[in-house]
Enzyme design. Structure first.
Site, PDB file in Angstrom:
ATOM      1  N   LYS A   1      77.220  55.873  29.787  1.00  0.00           N
ATOM      2  CA  LYS A   1      76.963  54.439  29.971  1.00  0.00           C
ATOM      3  C   LYS A   1      77.166  54.082  31.438  1.00  0.00           C
ATOM      4  O   LYS A   1      78.094  54.593  32.085  1.00  0.00           O
ATOM      5  CB  LYS A   1      77.909  53.635  29.072  1.00  0.00           C
ATOM      6  CG  LYS A   1      77.650  52.129  29.059  1.00  0.00           C
ATOM      7  CD  LYS A   1      78.526  51.427  28.032  1.00  0.00           C
ATOM      8  CE  LYS A   1      78.258  49.916  28.041  1.00  0.00           C
ATOM      9  NZ  LYS A   1      79.090  49.196  27.071  1.00  0.00           N
TER      10      LYS A   1
ATOM     11  N   SER B   1      76.886  46.036  24.034  1.00  0.00           N
ATOM     12  CA  SER B   1      76.279  46.173  25.335  1.00  0.00           C
ATOM     13  C   SER B   1      75.761  47.591  25.603  1.00  0.00           C
ATOM     14  O   SER B   1      75.061  47.794  26.597  1.00  0.00           O
ATOM     15  CB  SER B   1      77.265  45.766  26.428  1.00  0.00           C
ATOM     16  OG  SER B   1      78.413  46.553  26.367  1.00  0.00           O
TER      17      SER B   1
ATOM     18  N   SER C   1      80.905  46.871  21.549  1.00  0.00           N
ATOM     19  CA  SER C   1      79.737  47.382  22.254  1.00  0.00           C
ATOM     20  C   SER C   1      79.327  48.794  21.928  1.00  0.00           C
ATOM     21  O   SER C   1      78.308  49.263  22.420  1.00  0.00           O
ATOM     22  CB  SER C   1      79.971  47.270  23.768  1.00  0.00           C
ATOM     23  OG  SER C   1      80.052  45.908  24.126  1.00  0.00           O
TER      24      SER C   1
END
Lengths: 426, 95, 477
Positions: free
Chosen positions: A28, A103, A128
């Protein structure tokens, strides 16, 4: 690949030895990889190249992984649908007109779509990892707060952030979890409990496992189709010998406000460092420092980031910090007590991960900020309490994946893996 | 919880403290949106937290210290900065 | 000048590494930004980790200032934006500071200490093209960023500017004795002061470095406020900046409103319990504090309280020097006399610290021994000490180089005899009853021998000689 990557390296190098040899690991974008641009999904970090690896990345490298690239996300983690980003918005592989969740949207998309050995390093503050895993039909594991080191994680909210992982199956995710878990000497908030062989846990039977189903998590906000798919998953556990019972978590409804106040208060301080001096977005050095900082920050932060900075700053200002910041921290204590009480009677909790399946982008565009926040209602409580959880696909509704959320007490990763593996087998 | 409503003036002051310069459009929009969000946060008033300690972390952590030893980072601190001069970072003026 | 004064003192703690990272704190000869890492530069993804020794130094300070120690400490984030701030928040202590409610005794009076806590230093700014108010831009050096500071805050108990200086001197000596800071390092002690005169507004004066500047800064400020009051002008409650170049305080144009620091607990750090066992170990190994040492020097060496006070107040270095000299020489009172009356004066005049001067116990004792041996006179020694203090060179060698050794008695008699023989008129005058004539002869001898004879000894010899001439003369008659 469905616009899942913020950055891809020029060449890939996988090691020959180690538990992750031959495996590609995507990271990420808010987790630092040395030499690879890291923006955390924000313009304010445009061009930033970290001079060090996050601990979790270093651990993967030691086990022979090839770092695939940096996956797309909502700016700094601020979002539930991965639309809050100036870079490409990733598309849900099951239906490209729908959100992949946020996210960690990019991570879930790659995990779902990859046709090569792949695992995703991801991150959760309020849900997330769970949310996009649920929306994209993959497994997402969020470990206990402190189980993984946050050294190298570009902070959203330091008392809430956890680095976790995604995989197509529970065993896949469990493998990465075993590799990235454990303390380091840089992060003061890591846990020193020994790291389990989580893959082995996936083979353990769930006979006698006490599963609590919190009634507050099946309220009227939860889609009927979602609810039904989740119950089918719970039934599978029962068929395998688990004991199902209903429990109650009355402080669930207050978790949302408590979470957002704490998260935004911490985030507003974390984002103060971005002012165009040492890294990231720069502008010509003009004006006083007040003027220069404001110019860079106003140009670099997106809408949602600005909103959260303002709310977070407000929540800790003199005159308001007792009512917001300190109050939220006290409510958090009660939320944790709530979970502790319930875990005295059951081993794990089972509930829907999200109240809906992945929404369409045009639906998302019509939502007000408060409605975005309220989508997190099922994930924020366990995230606030820092307990381990995993979302496992348990069926479909309206042709889109549904995720079943399994939660356990602090350091209960083994039970989480065990239970989600059993759901998966169906 | 405070009864002080968040109005446009407050939004501007807080934004200024956070070094964000907002357009009129942003000011107006944020005022509207933040009012709604803060109203939702008011539900915390219902929770009895008398005598309850704040949880700064979700797990009990204590006593992490390091020994007073030098460890050297071999790196270029200025590599990510566009504003530098003779080994220093350049910064904007004070007044 | 009378005023109500409170002080906020920032002490740079003597640790090898910084407060939250392993970078070296020794940047005296370093290139800018050489002692940095992602942590003290506030890079995204970096996390702090607390230096144990800094906490221990804090505990020592708290104990020496008679404070109540907190059962546990936490750090907090104090948010404000400034070019010297790597994170635009400072990690400091707000919710749970290290210690509170202590005092320091100054001339029998207790100056109360409100609080002692730990925090990190920001970076160093170099203003280019002007000063803080007029510079075109700044250059930032983060070597200083993250160095551990102890902040010591007093109640507004200080009654005048002189007392402020005395307080800081005593505090400095105490911290020196504790071994928690280096009194000779530049900028190791910085003072902010809150001053109000005759119940008027409270003005904060920032950026006073070194306690010598404190009296100047505070006097300027007190005079400024008093003048304004006399003219009927309201003193604005504000923050002013001390300019050591002009010796004045200047107003920093800026926001009128008070800064809201938006404190939160530092979520990257955890609570540190100040366990009784740990604290007891520190207490048991506390070094001797100034007041204790002063009393002990009086008792142990039989010197006066006044002398002991001066020695102790001159710093830990000086105390240790004194005791070593006593060990080597034996006569503690003589050492004290020469140290207090002559050596210290020379050092102050030269603007040197003991360490800088090169003066060592061995050579100092050598000087005293030369007097005892009769090699030099006391008067010579008092002159010689100035040269000695400048470089610490062996006094014996200095005496040789400069030819200052006292002439042997026999040789001196020869010189006196020569002078007497050359001045028959003076001899006649003396024998005729003019006592002053002997002084004339003394002067003549001294001119010839300079420092190599003691005037009293010369006078004695001359008078003896003149008397014996007189006796012989009368015998001859």
């Amino acid at each position: 690949m469905y616009r899942a990557f913020n950055h891809l390296p020029e060449s890939l190098r996988a090691g020959d030895e180690g538990r992750l040899s031959g495996v590609y690991v995507s990271v990420k974008d808010n987790v630092c990889v040395e030499g690879m641009p890291s923006t955390a999904g924000s313009r304010v970090l445009e061009g930033y190249v970290p001079p060090f690896d996050a601990t979790v990345v270093a651990k993967c490298r030691l086990e022979g992984a090839a770092i695939l690239g940096k996956t797309a996300q909502d700016e700094f983690g601020f979002g539930t649908f991965n639309v809050n980003t100036p870079y490409g918005v990733p598309l849900n592989p099951h239906d490209p007109e729908r959100s992949p969740g946020g996210s960690s949207g990019g991570a879930a998309v790659v995990t779902a779509a990859a046709e090569f050995p792949h695992l995703a390093i991801s991150e959760s503050t309020g849900g997330s990892i769970s949310c996009p895993a649920s929306f994209c039909g993959v497994v997402g594991v969020t470990p206990t707060y402190g189980r993984t080191s946050r050294w190298g994680l570009i902070d959203y909210a330091n008392s809430l952030d956890k680095i976790g992982c995604m995989g197509k199956t529970v065993r896949d995710a469990a493998l990465l979890l075993s590799v990235i878990s454990g303390p380091d000497r840089y992060d003061s908030t890591v846990l020193h409990a020994p790291v389990d062989d989580y893959v082995a846990r996936a083979d353990e039977p769930v006979e006698g496992l006490r599963v609590g189903v919190p009634r507050e998590y099946f309220g009227e906000g939860v889609d009927q189709g979602v609810s039904e798919a989740v119950w089918r998953g719970i039934k599978r556990l029962e068929e395998r010998g688990a004991e199902i019972s209903e429990v109650s978590l009355p402080f669930t409804r207050y978790s949302l406000s408590s979470y957002y106040i704490i998260a935004m208060a911490e985030a507003s301080t974390n984002l103060a460092k971005f002012c165009g001096l040492r890294y990231g977005l720069h502008m010509p050095l003009e004006g006083t420092f007040d003027e220069y900082f404001s110019a860079v920050r106003s140009a670099g932060f997106g809408d949602e980031a600005k909103r959260r900075i303002i709310l977070g700053t407000y929540a800790r200002m003199a005159g308001y910090r007792d009512a917001y910041y300190l109050k939220a921290l006290r409510v958090r204590t009660r939320v944790i007590e709530d979970f502790k009480r319930v875990f005295g009677d059951v081993d794990v909790l089972a509930a829907p991960t999200m109240p809906v399946v992945a929404p369409r982008f045009d639906e998302v565009a019509d939502m007000e900020p408060i409605q975005h926040y309220m989508m997190d209602v099922l994930t924020v409580a366990p995230n606030l309490a820092g307990i381990p959880m995993a979302s496992v696909p348990c069926g479909e509704s309206d042709g889109m994946p549904v995720g079943l959320h399994v939660m356990a007490d602090h350091l209960g990763e083994a039970d989480v893996i065990r239970a989600t593996a059993a759901v998966e087998e169906g | 919880m405070s009864d002080a409503e968040i109005d446009r003036g407050m939004v501007r002051r807080v934004a200024e403290a956070a070094h964000l310069s907002l357009t009129d459009e942003e000011l107006e929009r944020y005022e509207r949106q933040l009012k709604v969000i803060l109203e939702a946060f008011r539900e915390l008033d219902e929770v009895d937290t008398q005598g309850v300690e704040p949880s700064y972390h979700p797990v009990e952590l204590e006593g992490v210290l390091r020994d007073d030893e030098v460890s050297h980072w071999s790196w270029d601190p200025l590599a990510n900065s566009a504003h530098r001069e003779d080994g220093y970072f350049r910064g904007p003026r004070i007044q | 000048m009378e005023a109500t004064i409170g002080l906020e003192i920032h002490v740079r703690l003597r640790t090898t590494s910084k407060l939250f990272c392993g970078c070296s704190t020794d940047s005296a000869d370093a290139e800018p930004n050489a002692n940095t890492c992602p942590i003290c530069l506030g890079f995204p993804g970096s996390k702090p980790k607390i230096n144990k020794k800094a906490v221990e130094h804090g505990i020592r300070i708290a104990k020496a200032l008679n404070c109540s120690l907190a059962p546990a400490v936490r750090f907090s984030r104090k948010s404000y934006f400034y070019p010297d701030m790597p994170k635009n928040y400072q990690i400091t202590q707000y919710e749970q500071p290290l210690a509170e409610a202590g005092y320091l005794v100054l001339n029998g009076r207790r100056i109360r200490i409100r609080r002692v806590h730990l925090e990190e230093d920001p970076a160093r700014l170099v203003h280019v093209g002007g000063d803080i108010t007029s510079s075109l831009y700044n250059l930032i050096d983060y070597n200083r960023s993250g160095v551990p500071l102890a902040e010591i805050v007093t109640e507004p108990d200080i009654a005048d500017t002189r007392e402020a200086r005395l307080f800081l001197e005593k505090l400095g000596v105490t911290l020196d004795h504790l071994g928690v800071y280096d009194p000779h390092a530049e900028g190791s002690l910085r003072v902010d002061a809150n001053v109000s005169v005759d119940g008027g507004s409270r003005v904060e004066v920032k950026n006073i470095t070194g306690y010598r500047n404190v009296e100047k800064a505070l006097s300027f400020e007190a005079v400024r406020q008093r003048s304004m009051a006399r003219m009927g002008v309201d003193v604005a409650r504000e923050t002013r900046h001390y300019d050591s170049g002009t010796g004045s305080t200047v107003s920093l144009r800026g926001k009128e409103q008070e800064e809201d620091y938006g404190y939160i607990v530092e979520p990257d750090l955890v609570r540190i319990n100040l366990r009784p066992g740990w604290v007891e170990t520190i207490e048991a190994t506390m070094p001797e504090l100034p007041d204790q040492r002063t009393m002990r020097l009086v008792e142990q060496y039989g010197i006066t309280g006044f002398q002991a006070g001066i020695i102790v107040n001159a710093g830990l270095e000086m105390s240790l020097f004194y005791e070593e000299c006593c060990r080597l020489y034996g006569d503690a009172e003589t050492v004290a006399n020469w140290l207090v009356t002559y050596l210290l004066k020379s050092l102050n005049y030269l603007g040197l610290t003991l360490g800088e001067s090169g003066v060592k116990p061995g050579t100092f004792v050598e000087l005293l021994t030369l007097i005892d041996e009769g090699v030099i006179s006391q008067r010579t020694a008092k002159e010689l000490i100035k040269d000695y203090a400048a470089g610490g060179e062996s006094p014996r060698r200095l005496v040789e180089e400069k030819g200052l050794a006292l002439m042997p008695r026999g040789r001196l008699r020869e010189v006196v005899a020569e002078v007497v023989a050359e001045n028959p008129q003076a001899v006649e005058d003396y024998l005729g009853g003019t006592g002053k004539a002997a002084e004339y002869l003394v002067g003549q001898v001294l001119r010839r021998v300079r420092a190599r004879a003691d005037a009293n000894v010369v006078r004695k010899i001359i008078i003896e000689m003149l008397e014996s001439i007189g006796d012989n003369a009368s015998v001859a008659q």
